[in-house]
Design a protein around this motif. Structure first.
Motif, PDB file in Angstrom:
ATOM      1  N   LYS A  21     -66.199  31.395 -25.221  1.00 56.55           N
ATOM      2  CA  LYS A  21     -66.536  32.440 -26.228  1.00 56.55           C
ATOM      3  C   LYS A  21     -66.416  31.976 -27.546  1.00 56.55           C
ATOM      4  CE  LYS A  21     -64.683  36.022 -23.466  1.00 56.55           C
ATOM      5  NZ  LYS A  21     -63.722  37.151 -23.052  1.00 56.55           N
ATOM      6  N   LEU A  22     -67.545  32.212 -28.542  1.00 52.38           N
ATOM      7  CA  LEU A  22     -67.447  32.032 -29.891  1.00 52.38           C
ATOM      8  C   LEU A  22     -67.376  33.167 -30.639  1.00 52.38           C
ATOM      9  CD1 LEU A  22     -69.917  29.608 -31.787  1.00 52.38           C
ATOM     10  CD2 LEU A  22     -69.317  31.588 -32.772  1.00 52.38           C
ATOM     11  N   HIS A  23     -66.259  33.444 -31.458  1.00 52.60           N
ATOM     12  CA  HIS A  23     -65.953  34.581 -32.321  1.00 52.60           C
ATOM     13  C   HIS A  23     -66.505  34.521 -33.431  1.00 52.60           C
ATOM     14  CE1 HIS A  23     -63.247  35.427 -28.979  1.00 52.60           C
ATOM     15  NE2 HIS A  23     -62.687  34.199 -28.922  1.00 52.60           N
ATOM     16  N   ALA A  24     -67.745  35.051 -33.656  1.00 50.79           N
ATOM     17  CA  ALA A  24     -68.515  35.022 -34.980  1.00 50.79           C
ATOM     18  C   ALA A  24     -67.917  35.934 -35.889  1.00 50.79           C
ATOM     19  CB  ALA A  24     -69.912  35.105 -34.759  1.00 50.79           C
ATOM     20  N   GLY A 268     -58.864  20.061 -45.565  1.00 50.83           N
ATOM     21  CA  GLY A 268     -58.753  20.060 -44.073  1.00 50.83           C
ATOM     22  C   GLY A 268     -59.948  20.797 -43.697  1.00 50.83           C
ATOM     23  N   GLU A 269     -60.401  20.990 -42.319  1.00 54.11           N
ATOM     24  CA  GLU A 269     -61.187  21.482 -41.777  1.00 54.11           C
ATOM     25  C   GLU A 269     -61.180  22.977 -41.244  1.00 54.11           C
ATOM     26  OE1 GLU A 269     -64.288  19.937 -41.483  1.00 54.11           O
ATOM     27  OE2 GLU A 269     -63.455  18.247 -42.605  1.00 54.11           O
ATOM     28  N   THR A 270     -62.339  23.920 -41.324  1.00 54.79           N
ATOM     29  CA  THR A 270     -62.222  25.076 -40.715  1.00 54.79           C
ATOM     30  C   THR A 270     -61.896  25.022 -39.422  1.00 54.79           C
ATOM     31  OG1 THR A 270     -63.883  25.722 -42.328  1.00 54.79           O
ATOM     32  CG2 THR A 270     -63.518  27.194 -40.519  1.00 54.79           C
ATOM     33  N   PRO A 271     -61.013  26.018 -38.900  1.00 57.19           N
ATOM     34  CA  PRO A 271     -60.669  25.658 -37.430  1.00 57.19           C
ATOM     35  C   PRO A 271     -62.064  26.178 -36.540  1.00 57.19           C
ATOM     36  CG  PRO A 271     -58.817  26.896 -38.495  1.00 57.19           C
ATOM     37  CD  PRO A 271     -60.104  26.690 -39.623  1.00 57.19           C
ATOM     38  N   SER A 272     -62.024  26.112 -35.450  1.00 53.18           N
ATOM     39  CA  SER A 272     -63.220  26.146 -34.550  1.00 53.18           C
ATOM     40  C   SER A 272     -63.343  27.605 -33.971  1.00 53.18           C
ATOM     41  CB  SER A 272     -63.103  25.453 -33.212  1.00 53.18           C
ATOM     42  OG  SER A 272     -63.932  25.945 -32.153  1.00 53.18           O
ATOM     43  N   PRO A 273     -64.341  28.241 -34.212  1.00 51.63           N
ATOM     44  CA  PRO A 273     -64.440  29.577 -33.816  1.00 51.63           C
ATOM     45  C   PRO A 273     -64.390  29.824 -32.217  1.00 51.63           C
ATOM     46  CG  PRO A 273     -66.636  28.910 -34.497  1.00 51.63           C
ATOM     47  CD  PRO A 273     -65.440  27.960 -34.938  1.00 51.63           C
ATOM     48  N   PHE A 274     -64.322  28.738 -31.451  1.00 51.24           N
ATOM     49  CA  PHE A 274     -64.128  28.681 -30.109  1.00 51.24           C
ATOM     50  C   PHE A 274     -62.728  28.930 -29.791  1.00 51.24           C
ATOM     51  CE2 PHE A 274     -68.312  26.554 -30.107  1.00 51.24           C
ATOM     52  CZ  PHE A 274     -69.067  27.309 -29.189  1.00 51.24           C
ATOM     53  N   ASP A 275     -61.600  28.472 -30.728  1.00 57.05           N
ATOM     54  CA  ASP A 275     -60.323  28.458 -30.591  1.00 57.05           C
ATOM     55  C   ASP A 275     -59.691  28.745 -31.564  1.00 57.05           C
ATOM     56  OD1 ASP A 275     -57.943  27.961 -29.275  1.00 57.05           O
ATOM     57  OD2 ASP A 275     -57.816  25.959 -29.441  1.00 57.05           O
ATOM     58  N   LEU A 276     -59.551  30.293 -31.766  1.00 54.31           N
ATOM     59  CA  LEU A 276     -58.957  30.580 -33.015  1.00 54.31           C
ATOM     60  C   LEU A 276     -57.474  30.446 -32.995  1.00 54.31           C
ATOM     61  CD1 LEU A 276     -60.931  33.912 -33.556  1.00 54.31           C
ATOM     62  CD2 LEU A 276     -61.422  32.074 -34.624  1.00 54.31           C
ATOM     63  N   PRO A 277     -56.933  30.031 -34.064  1.00 55.66           N
ATOM     64  CA  PRO A 277     -55.372  29.917 -34.441  1.00 55.66           C
ATOM     65  C   PRO A 277     -54.709  30.873 -34.256  1.00 55.66           C
ATOM     66  CG  PRO A 277     -56.476  29.596 -36.432  1.00 55.66           C
ATOM     67  CD  PRO A 277     -57.485  29.734 -35.515  1.00 55.66           C
ATOM     68  N   SER A 278     -53.461  31.056 -34.033  1.00 52.51           N
ATOM     69  CA  SER A 278     -52.554  32.225 -34.041  1.00 52.51           C
ATOM     70  C   SER A 278     -52.225  32.414 -35.461  1.00 52.51           C
ATOM     71  CB  SER A 278     -51.267  31.930 -33.426  1.00 52.51           C
ATOM     72  OG  SER A 278     -50.533  30.665 -34.008  1.00 52.51           O
ATOM     73  N   GLY A 279     -51.809  33.812 -35.769  1.00 52.11           N
ATOM     74  CA  GLY A 279     -51.553  34.032 -36.996  1.00 52.11           C
ATOM     75  C   GLY A 279     -52.751  33.994 -38.111  1.00 52.11           C
ATOM     76  N   CYS A 280     -52.636  33.531 -39.422  1.00 49.86           N
ATOM     77  CA  CYS A 280     -53.530  33.499 -40.227  1.00 49.86           C
ATOM     78  C   CYS A 280     -54.188  32.272 -39.915  1.00 49.86           C
ATOM     79  CB  CYS A 280     -52.921  33.458 -41.525  1.00 49.86           C
ATOM     80  SG  CYS A 280     -54.070  33.183 -43.024  1.00 49.86           S
ATOM     81  N   ALA A 281     -55.685  32.713 -39.956  1.00 53.36           N
ATOM     82  CA  ALA A 281     -56.629  31.493 -39.523  1.00 53.36           C
ATOM     83  C   ALA A 281     -56.792  30.580 -41.018  1.00 53.36           C
ATOM     84  CB  ALA A 281     -58.104  32.101 -39.201  1.00 53.36           C
ATOM     85  N   PHE A 282     -56.386  30.582 -41.914  1.00 51.58           N
ATOM     86  CA  PHE A 282     -56.271  29.838 -43.080  1.00 51.58           C
ATOM     87  C   PHE A 282     -55.008  28.971 -43.340  1.00 51.58           C
ATOM     88  CE2 PHE A 282     -56.378  29.210 -47.829  1.00 51.58           C
ATOM     89  CZ  PHE A 282     -57.469  28.258 -47.979  1.00 51.58           C
ATOM     90  N   ARG A 283     -53.957  29.384 -42.506  1.00 52.13           N
ATOM     91  CA  ARG A 283     -52.646  28.726 -42.858  1.00 52.13           C
ATOM     92  C   ARG A 283     -52.831  27.249 -42.658  1.00 52.13           C
ATOM     93  NH1 ARG A 283     -50.596  27.342 -37.684  1.00 52.13           N
ATOM     94  NH2 ARG A 283     -51.535  28.452 -35.933  1.00 52.13           N
ATOM     95  N   ALA A 284     -53.643  26.303 -41.908  1.00 52.02           N
ATOM     96  CA  ALA A 284     -53.514  25.229 -42.045  1.00 52.02           C
ATOM     97  C   ALA A 284     -54.058  24.590 -43.138  1.00 52.02           C
ATOM     98  CB  ALA A 284     -54.397  24.696 -40.628  1.00 52.02           C
TER      99      ALA A 284
END
Length: 338
Positions: A21-24, A268-284
């Motif tokens: 699943k790609l979360h666009a 850093g790199e944008t997280p993968s839309p296939f595997d969204l991180p927990s919490g805030c997506a921008f936190r890393a």
């Protein structure tokens, strides 16, 4: 007041051949008022173009809904979208890929008029001639094929086709990103003139925040499929609240040495839309991230200037210290950003 065009909690998930699943686009709320210009900005791959396609119903949302003039058009069959198709038009990033290379410029602009049987043939031809003239294409261009036109001329042709049916909304998806800076300014000025002249609602999609400054009243900033900040153009550019917006603005080249400061470029790199991180997506990638950011995803909440999805928003940070550029000419024309 009812929004002219709106997305309510709109999401789009694509399923790959391998079942991934790609979360666009994820739970996006956005609305456009009549005569307003809303800019949607963010890095490549953040979901801007997918959101644009949802709004014009080229793609159907996985969840949520799309409304036009208060009516739900989310799952309306193609046969019932006739009025919607005449009222909402789109200008794509690559005009050569979105127009028929086998048709002349005149036939390309007349095609929607023929499809919807607007007026007599004489009236259609008159409308076509006016549209081509209005976007700066002369009679000598009417009989030319797309490959015989320059990139800027093709984009003007695409714009005239989008306006053929007198739409209420135009969605422009990166309409100037493939053009030279001087041509960008011409197309942007033309868009502003046509919007004021025709009372259009305009959604302007771009990765270049220095461009949207000149054309929008409001900005919505997207990151990894979500809106992370919205507000007036002036407030977003002068006092951004989200760290991502701050970094996005800080990445704009500056050639006027009014104030030198250390840039806070996005790391850093944008997280993968296939595997969204927990919490805030921008936190890393965020210099202000704390433990709460990993546990809980921030929702949009009100600030003095608009809405921001951040647990620890910035306060009173002014980034745009340089004189505003001026598309109408002068010492700070848009060419300063080349």
């Amino acid at each position: 007041m009812t929004a002219l065009l709106a997305a309510q909690a709109a999401s789009k998930t694509f399923i790959t051949d391998k079942g991934r699943k790609l979360h666009a686009v994820s739970h996006v709320d956005v609305e456009l008022a009549a005569g307003e210009t809303l800019a949607i900005v963010g890095e490549s791959g953040c979901g801007k173009s997918t959101l644009a396609r949802l709004l014009i119903r080229l793609d159907e949302p996985t969840s949520g809904q799309i409304e036009f003039e208060g009516a739900d058009v989310t799952h309306a069959p193609e046969g019932k979208l006739r009025g919607f198709r005449q009222s909402v038009a789109m200008v794509f990033q690559d005009p050569y890929a979105s127009i028929n290379p086998r048709l002349t410029a005149r036939s390309i602009v007349r095609e929607p008029l023929d499809n919807f049987r607007r007026g007599t043939m004489a009236e259609r031809n008159e409308r076509v001639n006016w549209l081509l003239s209005r976007v700066g294409l002369g009679p000598q261009h009417a009989s030319r094929f797309p490959h015989e036109l320059s990139g800027g001329q093709r984009q003007r042709l695409a714009l005239s086709r989008a306006l053929a049916l007198r739409p209420k909304v135009v969605i422009a998806d990166e309409p100037v990103s493939a053009l030279d800076v001087s041509i960008q300014a011409q197309v942007l000025n033309l868009l502003r003139e046509l919007q004021a002249e025709m009372g259009l609602g305009l959604i302007f999609v771009s990765h270049d925040i220095s461009v949207v400054e000149h054309i929008s009243q409001r900005i919505a900033v997207m990151y990894l499929g979500r809106i992370v900040e919205t507000g007036s153009t002036e407030s977003i550019l002068s006092k951004p609240s989200h760290p991502y917006t701050h970094a996005l603005l800080d990445s704009v080249p500056r050639f006027t040495p009014v104030r030198r400061h250390r840039r806070e470029l996005i790391k850093g790199e944008t997280p993968s839309p296939f595997d969204l991180p927990s919490g805030c997506a921008f936190r890393a990638r965020c210099p202000n991230a704390q433990e709460l950011c990993a546990r809980t995803r921030p929702e949009l909440s009100a600030t003095r200037a608009g809405l921001v999805a951040c647990h620890f928003p910035l306060e009173g940070t002014s980034l745009n210290q340089e004189p505003r550029t001026n598309l109408n000419g002068g010492p700070n024309d848009i060419s300063d950003f080349s």
